[in-house]
Write an enzyme that holds these catalytic residues in place. Structure first.
Site, PDB file in Angstrom:
ATOM      1  N   SER A  70      21.401   8.703   8.815  1.00 30.61           N
ATOM      2  CA  SER A  70      21.423   7.364   9.385  1.00 30.61           C
ATOM      3  C   SER A  70      22.802   7.021   9.927  1.00 30.61           C
ATOM      4  CB  SER A  70      21.031   6.331   8.328  1.00 30.61           C
ATOM      5  OG  SER A  70      21.276   5.017   8.766  1.00 30.61           O
ATOM      6  N   LYS A  71      22.822   6.566  11.183  1.00 32.89           N
ATOM      7  CA  LYS A  71      24.081   6.147  11.783  1.00 32.89           C
ATOM      8  C   LYS A  71      24.647   4.924  11.053  1.00 32.89           C
ATOM      9  CE  LYS A  71      23.859   4.802  16.117  1.00 32.89           C
ATOM     10  NZ  LYS A  71      23.889   4.861  17.586  1.00 32.89           N
ATOM     11  N   ARG A  72      23.767   4.020  10.641  1.00 30.77           N
ATOM     12  CA  ARG A  72      24.228   2.800   9.979  1.00 30.77           C
ATOM     13  C   ARG A  72      24.877   3.094   8.638  1.00 30.77           C
ATOM     14  NH1 ARG A  72      19.687  -1.938  11.064  1.00 30.77           N
ATOM     15  NH2 ARG A  72      19.823  -1.916  13.334  1.00 30.77           N
TER      16      ARG A  72
ATOM     17  N   GLY B 221      26.635   5.715   8.080  1.00 33.81           N
ATOM     18  CA  GLY B 221      27.839   6.507   8.299  1.00 33.81           C
ATOM     19  C   GLY B 221      27.678   7.970   8.012  1.00 33.81           C
TER      20      GLY B 221
ATOM     21  N   THR C  15      26.403   1.930  19.950  1.00 30.76           N
ATOM     22  CA  THR C  15      26.595   1.200  18.689  1.00 30.76           C
ATOM     23  C   THR C  15      27.335   2.021  17.638  1.00 30.76           C
ATOM     24  OG1 THR C  15      24.380   1.914  18.012  1.00 30.76           O
ATOM     25  CG2 THR C  15      24.568  -0.256  19.027  1.00 30.76           C
TER      26      THR C  15
END
Length: 517
Positions: free
Chosen positions: A277-279, A281, A35
């Site tokens: 957090s990957k979401r 960025g 993802t």
């Protein structure tokens, strides 16, 4: 109906199976979703899973969990493979290398009917049920719970549908999900290797979805099925999954499967109150590679986020870590990602390189910055090695070798060095005269020769070393700080270019002081 003998036999077989599992080698898995990029927290989970396996002589498995199709990003699977290979976290089984427990991609496992099979089995065993509730009904339920300040939770509306009601809905083409049936009383306990004994009242657990309407499994279901079928002995994942683990254990018990050892690791935080957090960025492994950190240093630093080697030592290779890694060293407390600490560690790795290794590491950055073919790039890299922590620092440190930029004569004023414009002008004129002196042969431009003659000049002028060498550094580079001292820079620039820059500095200072128009 099974006889008592058959029940005893099955029980004996289960006992034998559990005993055999205890004898099996440690098997861990890294199961990322494609993802996006490989963020730091995700890579740390992979590293811990790899080290738990390898420190126990076990196997490290790669599994791609691609069941969240809405969030899937094309090409992310390649990022996963590339990152793990680049960090030398090589898997023993996985999508590209195969193994005895494949497929190792969940969408492929779904096409084999693996998840539907076990979801139906759970229905038969009364541990799951079909739910036909529409999205509209569920949205209204959540809104009502929110307004009533009740924790969001499915209300069990479809839990007691009769077989005839279920069949009619199916015949009418109504879509449905399959939900886990959580006991309404009692509690579920488990032991985590990091957080210890944890117990949760079943009443607070939700009847979560196991299979979605498109027959794709949720993470909460698929990870249990796959971990068992792949004989995973130790599950390493983030502490955010602690609250979900009782639901997983209820599934293990419902299917009469052995529960793996849990190792939940604390989050990696940007600050004390914000997690990476990957979401959002946040920085990924690729970002730090692009900045030019040594990749071994990145991995070394990541392992120290939430793990202690029980010693003062901080610098380890992956090979060394496989010899000393212990679950006991994992902390419960969140780890704060400190890029300054990473920079220091990367610098330590650079210092340990040979001159040749560092030149290979920095060659592109040096050659892309210095186009002048007369500048010895290898000598420049030798100056950089002691003063560099990452590749991205290099261009700004050495760009003056190619072309010196315009600079202010205010640079010559330095309280620490006890220099000002007047003293700098005097010193630079003396250096110019020294270089032009016939006693300084044109073919004699070595470090030792230049050093000796400048030291003699310092003695003659009765000044401190810095009062001569600092103005010379500014004249040659247009900078206050440089990799290497002024004599190193002069040797690399050569006699003619050094004289040119010194004379230019003399002119600038003279104009600034009003000596010439």
């Amino acid at each position: 109906m099974p006889t008592s003998n058959s029940k005893d036999k099955n029980k004996s077989m289960r006992i034998i199976e559990r005993k055999n599992m205890n004898k099996k080698i440690v098997r861990t898995r890294f199961a990322p979703s494609p993802t996006g990029y490989m963020h730091i927290g995700n890579l740390r989970t992979a590293l811990f899973a790899y080290l738990v396996a390898k420190s126990n002589g076990g196997k490290f498995i790669l599994r791609i969990e691609d069941t969240d199709r809405d969030r899937e990003v094309t090409g992310s699977d390649k990022v996963i493979y590339t990152t793990l290979k680049d960090t030398n976290l090589i898997w023993d089984e996985g999508p590209d290398v195969g193994g005895d427990f494949g497929p190792y991609i969940q969408s492929e496992r779904k096409s084999h009917g693996i998840y539907s099979k076990y979801a139906e089995l759970l229905i038969d065993k009364k541990h799951a049920y079909r739910c036909f509730c529409s999205k509209d009904r569920l949205d209204k339920l959540r809104e009502l719970q929110k307004n009533s300040k009740i924790p969001p939770k499915y209300d069990g509306c479809c839990q007691n549908l009769s077989n005839s009601e279920i069949q009619k809905k199916i015949d009418d083409g109504e879509s449905y999900v399959i939900r886990q049936k959580i006991p309404k009383s009692g509690h579920t306990s488990f032991r985590d290797s990091v957080y210890g004994e944890i117990s949760v009242e079943n009443v607070v657990l939700d009847d979560g979805i196991l299979l979605k309407a498109d027959r794709y499994p949720t993470y909460n279901f698929a990870n249990v099925i796959d971990d068992h079928l792949m004989q995973i002995t130790h599950v390493i994942r983030g502490s955010e999954y602690l609250s979900s683990t009782p639901r997983y254990n209820l599934l293990y018990k419902a299917l009469d499967w052995e529960i793996p050892e849990y190792i939940h690791v604390p989050p990696v935080m940007k600050s004390h109150d914000k997690k990476l957090s990957k979401r959002e960025g946040d920085a990924s492994y690729e970002d730090f590679i692009k900045k030019g950190y040594v990749k071994e240093a990145i991995l070394n630093y990541i392992v120290l986020l939430g793990w202690s080697p029980q010693s003062e030592r901080e610098k380890f290779s992956v090979s060394e870590l496989t010899q000393i890694f212990s679950i006991k060293g994992i902390s419960k407390s969140p780890a704060i990602f400190d890029e300054n600490k990473l920079s220091w560690l990367s610098g330590e790795y650079i210092r340990d390189m040979t001159s040749e290794q560092f030149y290979d590491f920095s060659r592109d950055a040096i050659e892309n910055t210095i186009k002048n073919p007369d500048i010895n790039k290898f000598e420049v890299s030798k100056l950089l090695q002691k003063r560099c922590e990452k590749i991205s620092e290099i261009p700004d440190q050495i760009d003056f070798f190619d072309v010196i930029q315009e600079y202010s004569t205010e640079l010559f004023i330095n309280k620490k060095m006890k220099t000002d414009k007047q003293s700098s002008l005097k010193v630079l004129k003396s250096i110019s005269e020294l270089i032009l002196n016939k006693e300084f042969p044109e073919n004699d431009w070595s470090f030792n020769s230049l050093h000796d003659k400048l030291m003699e000049l310092i003695k003659k002028l009765e000044i401190k070393n810095g009062q001569l060498l600092f103005p010379l550094r500014v004249a040659l580079s247009g900078k206050e700080f440089t990799p290497g001292g002024s004599i190193d820079i002069a040797c690399i620039l050569g006699r003619a270019e050094s004289m040119k820059r010194i004379n230019h500095a003399i002119k600038l200072l003279s104009v600034s002081l009003g000596c010439i128009s």
